[in-house]
Design a protein around this motif. Structure first.
Motif, PDB file in Angstrom:
ATOM      1  N   PHE A   1      -3.909 -13.890  -4.298  1.00  0.00           N
ATOM      2  CA  PHE A   1      -2.611 -13.224  -4.390  1.00  0.00           C
ATOM      3  C   PHE A   1      -2.791 -11.873  -5.077  1.00  0.00           C
ATOM      4  CE2 PHE A   1      -0.097 -17.360  -4.110  1.00  0.00           C
ATOM      5  CZ  PHE A   1       0.567 -16.986  -2.950  1.00  0.00           C
ATOM      6  N   GLY A   2      -1.823 -10.978  -4.923  1.00  0.00           N
ATOM      7  CA  GLY A   2      -1.864  -9.755  -5.721  1.00  0.00           C
ATOM      8  C   GLY A   2      -1.474  -8.485  -4.995  1.00  0.00           C
ATOM      9  N   LEU A   3      -1.319  -7.427  -5.788  1.00  0.00           N
ATOM     10  CA  LEU A   3      -0.820  -6.148  -5.299  1.00  0.00           C
ATOM     11  C   LEU A   3      -1.710  -5.456  -4.278  1.00  0.00           C
ATOM     12  CD1 LEU A   3       0.589  -4.604  -8.597  1.00  0.00           C
ATOM     13  CD2 LEU A   3       1.903  -5.455  -6.659  1.00  0.00           C
ATOM     14  N   PRO A   4      -3.041  -5.402  -4.455  1.00  0.00           N
ATOM     15  CA  PRO A   4      -3.848  -4.644  -3.495  1.00  0.00           C
ATOM     16  C   PRO A   4      -3.671  -5.117  -2.050  1.00  0.00           C
ATOM     17  CG  PRO A   4      -5.129  -5.123  -5.460  1.00  0.00           C
ATOM     18  CD  PRO A   4      -3.861  -5.899  -5.576  1.00  0.00           C
ATOM     19  N   THR A   5      -3.657  -6.437  -1.853  1.00  0.00           N
ATOM     20  CA  THR A   5      -3.464  -6.959  -0.495  1.00  0.00           C
ATOM     21  C   THR A   5      -2.089  -6.588   0.034  1.00  0.00           C
ATOM     22  OG1 THR A   5      -4.975  -8.815  -0.831  1.00  0.00           O
ATOM     23  CG2 THR A   5      -3.309  -9.062   0.889  1.00  0.00           C
ATOM     24  N   GLU A   6      -1.091  -6.704  -0.822  1.00  0.00           N
ATOM     25  CA  GLU A   6       0.272  -6.379  -0.390  1.00  0.00           C
ATOM     26  C   GLU A   6       0.397  -4.902  -0.046  1.00  0.00           C
ATOM     27  OE1 GLU A   6       4.875  -7.080  -1.855  1.00  0.00           O
ATOM     28  OE2 GLU A   6       3.208  -8.012  -2.914  1.00  0.00           O
ATOM     29  N   ASN A   7      -0.183  -4.040  -0.869  1.00  0.00           N
ATOM     30  CA  ASN A   7      -0.132  -2.602  -0.582  1.00  0.00           C
ATOM     31  C   ASN A   7      -0.837  -2.273   0.736  1.00  0.00           C
ATOM     32  OD1 ASN A   7       1.273  -2.128  -2.919  1.00  0.00           O
ATOM     33  ND2 ASN A   7      -0.510  -1.514  -4.116  1.00  0.00           N
ATOM     34  N   TYR A   8      -1.992  -2.895   0.948  1.00  0.00           N
ATOM     35  CA  TYR A   8      -2.737  -2.671   2.197  1.00  0.00           C
ATOM     36  C   TYR A   8      -1.907  -3.160   3.389  1.00  0.00           C
ATOM     37  CZ  TYR A   8      -6.435  -3.006   5.720  1.00  0.00           C
ATOM     38  OH  TYR A   8      -7.175  -2.877   6.864  1.00  0.00           O
ATOM     39  N   ALA A   9      -1.277  -4.314   3.213  1.00  0.00           N
ATOM     40  CA  ALA A   9      -0.474  -4.892   4.300  1.00  0.00           C
ATOM     41  C   ALA A   9       0.703  -3.983   4.651  1.00  0.00           C
ATOM     42  CB  ALA A   9       0.020  -6.280   3.884  1.00  0.00           C
ATOM     43  N   ILE A  10       1.340  -3.417   3.617  1.00  0.00           N
ATOM     44  CA  ILE A  10       2.475  -2.523   3.854  1.00  0.00           C
ATOM     45  C   ILE A  10       2.022  -1.273   4.599  1.00  0.00           C
ATOM     46  CG2 ILE A  10       4.141  -1.006   2.702  1.00  0.00           C
ATOM     47  CD1 ILE A  10       4.348  -3.176   0.503  1.00  0.00           C
ATOM     48  N   GLN A  11       0.898  -0.705   4.147  1.00  0.00           N
ATOM     49  CA  GLN A  11       0.400   0.529   4.759  1.00  0.00           C
ATOM     50  C   GLN A  11      -0.016   0.318   6.204  1.00  0.00           C
ATOM     51  OE1 GLN A  11      -2.753   1.673   2.125  1.00  0.00           O
ATOM     52  NE2 GLN A  11      -1.384   2.346   0.500  1.00  0.00           N
TER      53      GLN A  11
ATOM     54  N   PHE B   1       5.686 -12.030 -17.051  1.00  0.00           N
ATOM     55  CA  PHE B   1       5.133 -12.922 -16.045  1.00  0.00           C
ATOM     56  C   PHE B   1       5.699 -12.740 -14.640  1.00  0.00           C
ATOM     57  CE2 PHE B   1       4.320 -17.167 -14.145  1.00  0.00           C
ATOM     58  CZ  PHE B   1       2.952 -17.221 -14.370  1.00  0.00           C
ATOM     59  N   SER B   2       6.802 -12.014 -14.483  1.00  0.00           N
ATOM     60  CA  SER B   2       7.373 -11.921 -13.136  1.00  0.00           C
ATOM     61  C   SER B   2       7.090 -10.580 -12.491  1.00  0.00           C
ATOM     62  CB  SER B   2       8.873 -12.197 -13.168  1.00  0.00           C
ATOM     63  OG  SER B   2       9.522 -11.419 -14.143  1.00  0.00           O
ATOM     64  N   ARG B   3       7.051 -10.601 -11.155  1.00  0.00           N
ATOM     65  CA  ARG B   3       6.852  -9.389 -10.371  1.00  0.00           C
ATOM     66  C   ARG B   3       7.907  -9.347  -9.256  1.00  0.00           C
ATOM     67  NH1 ARG B   3       4.033  -8.929 -14.119  1.00  0.00           N
ATOM     68  NH2 ARG B   3       1.801  -8.506 -14.239  1.00  0.00           N
ATOM     69  N   GLN B   4       8.405  -8.149  -8.984  1.00  0.00           N
ATOM     70  CA  GLN B   4       9.399  -8.011  -7.913  1.00  0.00           C
ATOM     71  C   GLN B   4       8.672  -7.666  -6.608  1.00  0.00           C
ATOM     72  OE1 GLN B   4       9.848  -6.411 -11.077  1.00  0.00           O
ATOM     73  NE2 GLN B   4      10.865  -8.325 -11.600  1.00  0.00           N
ATOM     74  N   ARG B   5       7.734  -8.541  -6.258  1.00  0.00           N
ATOM     75  CA  ARG B   5       6.921  -8.333  -5.063  1.00  0.00           C
ATOM     76  C   ARG B   5       6.956  -9.590  -4.205  1.00  0.00           C
ATOM     77  NH1 ARG B   5       4.049  -3.203  -5.679  1.00  0.00           N
ATOM     78  NH2 ARG B   5       3.216  -3.761  -3.637  1.00  0.00           N
ATOM     79  N   TYR B   6       6.389  -9.475  -3.007  1.00  0.00           N
ATOM     80  CA  TYR B   6       6.377 -10.606  -2.079  1.00  0.00           C
ATOM     81  C   TYR B   6       5.153 -11.498  -2.266  1.00  0.00           C
ATOM     82  CZ  TYR B   6       5.790 -13.230   2.255  1.00  0.00           C
ATOM     83  OH  TYR B   6       5.598 -14.239   3.168  1.00  0.00           O
TER      84      TYR B   6
ATOM     85  N   TYR C   1       8.121  -7.309   4.203  1.00  0.00           N
ATOM     86  CA  TYR C   1       7.731  -7.638   2.833  1.00  0.00           C
ATOM     87  C   TYR C   1       7.629  -6.368   1.991  1.00  0.00           C
ATOM     88  CZ  TYR C   1       3.729  -7.179   5.915  1.00  0.00           C
ATOM     89  OH  TYR C   1       2.892  -6.780   6.915  1.00  0.00           O
ATOM     90  N   GLU C   2       8.272  -5.288   2.486  1.00  0.00           N
ATOM     91  CA  GLU C   2       8.306  -4.051   1.707  1.00  0.00           C
ATOM     92  C   GLU C   2       9.353  -4.172   0.614  1.00  0.00           C
ATOM     93  OE1 GLU C   2       8.262  -0.395   3.689  1.00  0.00           O
ATOM     94  OE2 GLU C   2       7.014  -1.070   5.354  1.00  0.00           O
ATOM     95  N   PRO C   3       9.177  -3.430  -0.485  1.00  0.00           N
ATOM     96  CA  PRO C   3      10.110  -3.500  -1.603  1.00  0.00           C
ATOM     97  C   PRO C   3      11.519  -3.080  -1.179  1.00  0.00           C
ATOM     98  CG  PRO C   3       8.105  -2.339  -2.222  1.00  0.00           C
ATOM     99  CD  PRO C   3       8.047  -2.532  -0.758  1.00  0.00           C
ATOM    100  N   THR C   4      12.529  -3.617  -1.878  1.00  0.00           N
ATOM    101  CA  THR C   4      13.920  -3.294  -1.576  1.00  0.00           C
ATOM    102  C   THR C   4      14.345  -2.017  -2.309  1.00  0.00           C
ATOM    103  OG1 THR C   4      14.683  -4.636  -3.429  1.00  0.00           O
ATOM    104  CG2 THR C   4      14.477  -5.727  -1.297  1.00  0.00           C
TER     105      THR C   4
END
Length: 802
Positions: free
Chosen positions: A82-92, A421-426, A459-462
């Motif tokens: 899990f984590g931000l790098p994969t999500e950022n890559y997926a969004i791009q 502990f929380s993140r506003q990500r997917y 799954y992009e930020p709102t």
């Protein structure tokens, strides 16, 4: 003799090991266990670089050796996915994070298997697997039930362009690392974990474990325990500001105060404040800086004096001004400090910038020139009833004085803060709680775990900073498990640290659907015997996982107070230019290319031979070539093979020394010197002109943990029974490791002129007699008179002549 071809033999043996389950941990709990752990990797799109295999190979060497010594070894592998790098890559790239993760994991696994790591792949785990994060969610619910998980409004970094919260590390020079856009501070409700409740135990229990000292020091510094006083300053408006200080003895030198720009007193004292517009403008500017920039990067001291509000120094009774400044954070301590510019560099700079009084209260410097900070010891001055006292005495006297007058109280403080502990990500674990207007926050029933991460179109930020999950109203809207009324699911997800805080427990029982892991398996495998990881993870990950483990220990889930009995750390492999490897620097070395050209055994050998394991070292292609040449020499030993199962008599002592050296060095992570000793032994074989099958059997067993493929192939070629991984580790005879002779330096007037080989127990008379019979050395004394002879047994024979 056939040619040494790594491409053929390495894939062959990897398939055999996998087919036979060669490295699967046994269920036989009567055997002595050895649990070796490395930090499971984040599977990035770039795949492995040559820095990754260094720690993996190191514990692979130890694990292979321990198996040969009869231990039941657990050496597992999994994915922190899990984590931000994969999500950022997926969004791009408009690809779902799940697909990105699956591809990256497949690539990483293929690379690791090609290196011949002896991981137990039957226990492979993945933090994004619902069967795994079910138990991550279960642990969170237990934390919530015990009051250790709570929600709090706090300030976060916010990128207006990406519409997403950012970690401090994602803010560079005030801009978003990803898009370069403006980053501001934004108030958000965040889930917090009360790690501070465990602060004292996290320090004290370091005495129970075998960690290298620098790891212990970093942990203690991060927790930051201090003993001091909370001191109350009366201020305008019949209020008081409380500050925490470890130096109450310097209270007479406090000439001003500083509070955070976000301090609630700014609003509460609005009727008294004469420059509210200036304060609010400064607050707005401060909100554009990350916490890191405010506390670590500030060079020029900025701030605004609060006009119309003053504080009273409780020691002097004098009125002192109050400022707001961005280097004071509401999230640290009380959000306020007392400033003692005579003895704090930051306070001195601020006082000079705003023309504030500077008072010396610890003698020894010139506070008009600079802050005098060498004040752990010294004599107190300009402090009325404290004058003339040593610092230690003054601390005690002022603390008692404040206590008696209800102006302060003794307090133990920690720099450690509760874990956001929380993140506003997917792309993270859903937090398994629902909110009901009647019941508040309520855990999802355990029978409904895991709360699955739902499929989403976007799954992009709102726009409003909520998680993308907030848009899935069919998923969000639910019923309260407690009262049956309307409720909404929590849409924040957990941070990447969540899954890595307990993964080592799941390895002990990875396919258990009924519990996190069985008590039987946890009792057998814990604690982890040896955990190796990077120094960069010493604070966050290591601290978080120790915290979770202690919590689970308190719940009776795990049998040990600490998860890791031993923790070591490795140095980085740098680029050939001595800089950290990165794509931007163009110095990244792909291990696939090294394996393709030289073989996996060469890469493994080089990474262990490259230098001191704990220190960073630059990559050298010439060094790689040298290691391949060594393996070629090992292969060609077949040409001088003698069909005897005995050890070569003349080399027996050297062989036993090598067994001892390699056995001990592997365990002390001195892999480079272990390999050097094996290289020396190969030289001995060639110098002698032959090597027996008995010699080879010992040598191949010693080399196997570092170079497993070539040693298995040679073992088979030489007709030895079974396979190397099934063999027994050789044992040295201590008597045969002791030399009967020793080489000493011969000096004349302090300068080395030659060497002599003498008996270890030779007396001075025997030495002199041997010297006189050595014409090569005696000729050096021709026409000279011996004045004095000095013999240091086993080391030096020095002759003073004229």
């Amino acid at each position: 003799m056939k040619q040494y071809n790594p491409k053929d033999i390495e894939s062959k043996w990897q398939e055999i090991w996998e087919e036979k389950g060669a490295f699967h941990a046994s269920n036989d709990k009567d055997k002595e266990k050895f649990y070796a752990l490395i930090e499971f990797p984040y599977p990035s799109g770039q795949g492995l670089h040559v820095g990754h295999p260094r720690p993996y190979t190191a514990l692979d060497v130890v694990s292979r050796k321990r198996r040969l010594q009869g231990y039941n070894v657990l050496y597992p592998m999994g994915w922190d996915a899990f984590g931000l790098p994969t999500e950022n890559y997926a969004i791009q790239n408009k690809i779902h994070p799940k697909i990105v993760t699956e591809k990256n994991v497949a690539k990483f696994k293929e690379q690791l298997q090609a290196l011949g790591m002896s991981f137990d792949w039957s226990r492979e785990i993945n933090t994004t697997d619902p069967e795994y994060y079910k138990w991550t969610q279960w642990i969170f619910q237990k934390l919530f039930e015990k009051g250790l998980a709570y929600k709090k409004e706090m300030s976060i970094n916010w990128c207006n362009s990406c519409k997403v919260g950012l970690a401090n590390e994602e803010v560079v020079n005030g801009g978003c690392e990803r898009c370069g856009g403006e980053v501001v501070r934004k108030q958000k409700n965040q889930w917090m974990l009360k790690i501070t409740k465990y602060a004292e135990r996290l320090i004290n229990d370091l005495d129970l474990v075998d960690y290298i000292e620098r790891v212990k020091i970093q942990q203690k510094n991060w927790i930051g325990k201090s003993q001091g006083m909370e001191v109350d300053f009366e201020i305008t408006g019949d209020k008081k500001i409380t500050v925490y200080t470890t130096r109450p003895d310097t209270l007479f030198g406090a000439t001003y105060m500083v509070i955070s720009p976000e301090h609630p007193y700014i609003e509460e004292l609005a009727d008294y404040i004469k420059n509210m517009d200036d304060l609010l403008h400064y607050r707005e500017e401060a909100s554009k800086k990350s916490e890191f920039e405010r506390t670590e990067l500030v060079k020029d001291k900025t701030g605004v004096k609060i006009e119309g509000v003053e504080a009273t120094n409780p020691a002097t009774g004098k009125q002192i001004p109050i400022f707001i400044s961005d280097y004071v954070m509401m999230s640290y301590g009380t959000g306020a400090i007392m400033a003692v510019p005579g003895h704090d560099t930051r306070d001195w700079d601020f006082a000079k910038a705003f023309n504030l009084p500077i008072v010396e209260v610890v003698a020894g410097g010139n506070v008009e020139e600079a802050a005098y900070t060498d004040t752990d010891e010294g004599i107190i001055v300009n402090s009325e009833f404290l004058n003339g006292l040593e610092v230690k005495e003054a601390k005690e006297k002022i603390s008692k004085w404040l206590d008696e007058r209800n102006l302060g109280a003794r307090k133990v403080n920690y720099k450690l803060r509760d874990w956001v502990f929380s993140r506003q990500r997917y792309w993270g674990e859903p937090i398994p709680l629902v909110h009901c207007n009647e019941c508040g926050w309520v855990p999802v029933p355990e029978s409904e775990l895991p709360v699955l991460l739902p499929e989403v179109e976007s799954y992009e930020p709102t726009d409003n900073g909520e998680s993308p999950l907030a848009n899935l109203r069919d998923w969000v809207e639910t019923t309260c498990p407690k009262c049956g009324g309307d409720a909404e699911r929590e849409t924040d997800t957990m941070p990447q640290w969540a899954g890595s805080s307990w993964y080592f427990l799941r390895y002990t029982d990875p396919h258990n659907n009924e519990e996190l892991a069985s008590k039987e398996n946890l009792d057998y495998w814990l604690p982890i015997d040896w955990y190796n990881g990077g120094m960069e993870h010493t604070t966050l990950h290591l601290l978080y996982s120790r915290f979770w483990h202690k919590f689970l220990y308190d719940c009776g889930v795990v049998p040990t107070a600490e998860p890791y009995q031993k923790r070591t750390s490795h140095g980085m492999i740098l680029g050939g230019n001595n800089e950290k490897m990165s794509k931007s620097r163009g110095n990244v070395v792909n291990p696939d290319e090294v394996v393709n050209e030289f073989g996996a055994d060469t890469l493994r050998l080089y990474e262990m031979f490259i230098g001191d394991f704990e220190k960073s070292v630059p990559w050298s292609q010439n060094g790689v070539k040298g290691c391949r040449r060594f393996l070629d020499r090992v292969w060609r030993l077949q040409e001088v093979l003698v069909d005897s199962n005995d050890l070569t008599e003349k080399l027996e002592s050297n062989i036993h020394k090598t067994i001892k050296k390699v056995s001990e060095d592997y365990e002390h992570m001195k892999f480079n010197t272990a390999i050097a000793s094996m290289m020396a032994l190969v030289n001995d074989f060639y110098d002698h002109g032959s090597v027996t099958k008995g010699d080879m059997k010992v040598f191949l067993t010693l080399l196997n943990p570092v170079a497993p493929h070539i040693t298995e192939e040679l073992w088979e070629e030489l007709g030895f029974e079974g396979m190397v991984y099934e063999a027994t580790w050789p044992v040295w005879d201590e008597a045969k490791t002791i030399d009967n002779v020793v080489e000493i330096a011969v000096q004349i007037n302090g300068k080395v002129k030659g060497q002599m080989v003498i008996a270890v127990d030779a007396t001075a008379d025997q030495l002199k007699e041997q010297f006189r019979n050595d014409t090569r050395l005696v000729d050096l004394l021709e026409d000279k008179t011996i004045v004095k002879e000095i013999y240091v047994p086993g080391r030096i024979y020095n002759i003073v002549v004229k």
